[in-house]
Design an enzyme around this catalytic site. Structure first.
Site, PDB file in Angstrom:
ATOM      1  N   GLY A  54       0.778  -1.235   0.000  1.00 32.77           N
ATOM      2  CA  GLY A  54       0.000   0.000   0.000  1.00 32.77           C
ATOM      3  C   GLY A  54       0.807   1.282   0.000  1.00 32.77           C
ATOM      4  O   GLY A  54       0.365   2.311  -0.496  1.00 32.77           O
ATOM      5  N   ASP A  57      -4.904   1.476  10.774  1.00 28.02           N
ATOM      6  CA  ASP A  57      -6.325   1.164  10.908  1.00 28.02           C
ATOM      7  C   ASP A  57      -6.533   0.572  12.319  1.00 28.02           C
ATOM      8  O   ASP A  57      -6.667   1.318  13.288  1.00 28.02           O
ATOM      9  CB  ASP A  57      -6.652   0.179   9.779  1.00 28.02           C
ATOM     10  CG  ASP A  57      -8.112   0.000   9.497  1.00 28.02           C
ATOM     11  OD1 ASP A  57      -8.891  -0.022  10.452  1.00 28.02           O
ATOM     12  OD2 ASP A  57      -8.492  -0.147   8.324  1.00 28.02           O
ATOM     13  N   PHE A  95     -14.264   3.413   3.264  1.00 29.30           N
ATOM     14  CA  PHE A  95     -13.343   2.517   2.565  1.00 29.30           C
ATOM     15  C   PHE A  95     -12.621   3.330   1.498  1.00 29.30           C
ATOM     16  O   PHE A  95     -13.168   3.658   0.455  1.00 29.30           O
ATOM     17  CB  PHE A  95     -14.104   1.350   1.920  1.00 29.30           C
ATOM     18  CG  PHE A  95     -13.234   0.144   1.723  1.00 29.30           C
ATOM     19  CD1 PHE A  95     -12.034   0.237   1.029  1.00 29.30           C
ATOM     20  CD2 PHE A  95     -13.607  -1.077   2.249  1.00 29.30           C
ATOM     21  CE1 PHE A  95     -11.217  -0.871   0.869  1.00 29.30           C
ATOM     22  CE2 PHE A  95     -12.795  -2.200   2.094  1.00 29.30           C
ATOM     23  CZ  PHE A  95     -11.602  -2.093   1.391  1.00 29.30           C
TER      24      PHE A  95
HETATM   25  C1  PRP Z   1      -2.753  -2.520   5.142  1.00 30.58           C
HETATM   26  C2  PRP Z   1      -1.866  -1.305   5.271  1.00 30.58           C
HETATM   27  C3  PRP Z   1      -1.188  -1.491   6.590  1.00 30.58           C
HETATM   28  C4  PRP Z   1      -2.200  -2.281   7.385  1.00 30.58           C
HETATM   29  C5  PRP Z   1      -2.871  -1.383   8.363  1.00 30.58           C
HETATM   30  O1  PRP Z   1      -2.033  -3.587   4.630  1.00 30.58           O
HETATM   31  O2  PRP Z   1      -0.943  -1.231   4.226  1.00 30.58           O
HETATM   32  O3  PRP Z   1       0.025  -2.192   6.459  1.00 30.58           O
HETATM   33  O4  PRP Z   1      -3.144  -2.804   6.458  1.00 30.58           O
HETATM   34  O5  PRP Z   1      -3.910  -2.039   9.013  1.00 30.58           O
HETATM   35  P1  PRP Z   1      -3.949  -2.305  10.566  1.00 30.58           P
HETATM   36  O6  PRP Z   1      -3.666  -1.018  11.252  1.00 30.58           O
HETATM   37  O7  PRP Z   1      -5.374  -2.764  10.792  1.00 30.58           O
HETATM   38  O8  PRP Z   1      -2.975  -3.379  10.889  1.00 30.58           O
HETATM   39  P2  PRP Z   1      -2.693  -4.832   3.903  1.00 30.58           P
HETATM   40  O9  PRP Z   1      -2.613  -6.031   4.802  1.00 30.58           O
HETATM   41  O10 PRP Z   1      -4.066  -4.482   3.413  1.00 30.58           O
HETATM   42  O11 PRP Z   1      -1.704  -5.057   2.694  1.00 30.58           O
HETATM   43  P3  PRP Z   1      -1.357  -4.069   1.472  1.00 30.58           P
HETATM   44  O12 PRP Z   1      -0.482  -2.959   1.992  1.00 30.58           O
HETATM   45  O13 PRP Z   1      -0.636  -4.942   0.504  1.00 30.58           O
HETATM   46  O14 PRP Z   1      -2.671  -3.544   0.916  1.00 30.58           O
END
Ligand code: PRP
Length: 184
Positions: free
Chosen positions: A45, A104, A153
């Site tokens: 991300g 998040d 979202f």
């Molecule tokens: C997302 C984002 C963070 C994490 C945050 O990663 O990039 O690393 O979630 O969420 P949290 O605070 O609830 O832990 P994701 O697992 O969706 O992978 P991505 O970056 O490949 O989309």
């Protein structure tokens, strides 16, 4: 605008302005350090934010990446982020700048902070593009958050839904019917 979005919340210009502010904040924080900080991007991300941010900084940095994943195709964190790809470099004695697209639940930030400090980093600074405090499960904050958002979202500028929309140059709200259809 992509037809799956209900609204664009941040234009390319708004993002670029905030990236410059984040870069200036980091420059100030690390101006006295003689060893370049290690900028660690949490894939996937962070990818566009990471590239724009390190290039906007005046401070020289070295770059590394890791991949953490806890969402899969779901909108709910598993609560146990998996390190899919670990760092290739040692963080021992280094100033580490962790660069995230979103905080998040906070599970990922806590996990990576513990991991990096546990490996002997000299300091840990977290910068995030988005902060979604309404969804927090653990009491943690990034040291610099570019944008605080509600419980929408958000996709674009690196953020995905089921691996789509990352390549949008702006950020917007995904229409509810798109993710409710698939999570039904
Ligand atoms: C997302 C984002 C963070 C994490 C945050 O990663 O990039 O690393 O979630 O969420 P949290 O605070 O609830 O832990 P994701 O697992 O969706 O992978 P991505 O970056 O490949 O989309």
């Amino acid at each position: 605008m992509d037809r799956d979005l209900s609204e664009i919340i941040l234009s390319e210009e708004q993002i670029a302005q905030k990236v410059r502010e984040a870069a200036a904040w980091l420059d100030e924080r690390f101006k006295k350090e003689s060893v370049p900080p290690l900028a660690v991007g949490v894939l996937k991300g962070c990818v566009f934010f990471f590239c724009d941010l390190v290039r906007a900084m005046q401070t020289p940095v070295q770059i590394e990446f890791m991949t953490a994943s806890s969402y899969g195709n779901s909108s709910k964190s598993s609560g146990a982020p998996e390190i899919v790809t670990d760092l290739a470099a040692s963080v021992q004695g280094r100033d580490v700048i962790l660069i995230e697209d979103i905080v998040d639940s906070g599970y990922t930030l806590v996990r990576l902070k513990d991991l990096i400090l546990g490996r002997g980093a000299k300091s840990f600074t977290a910068v995030t593009l988005f902060d979604k405090p309404a969804r927090r499960k653990l009491p943690v904050r990034a040291d610099f958050s570019c944008f605080e958002i509600g419980d929408e979202f958000i996709v674009g500028y690196g953020l995905d839904y089921a691996q789509q929309y990352r390549d949008l140059p702006y950020a917007g709200i995904l229409k509810r019917e798109i993710y409710e259809k698939n999570n039904a």
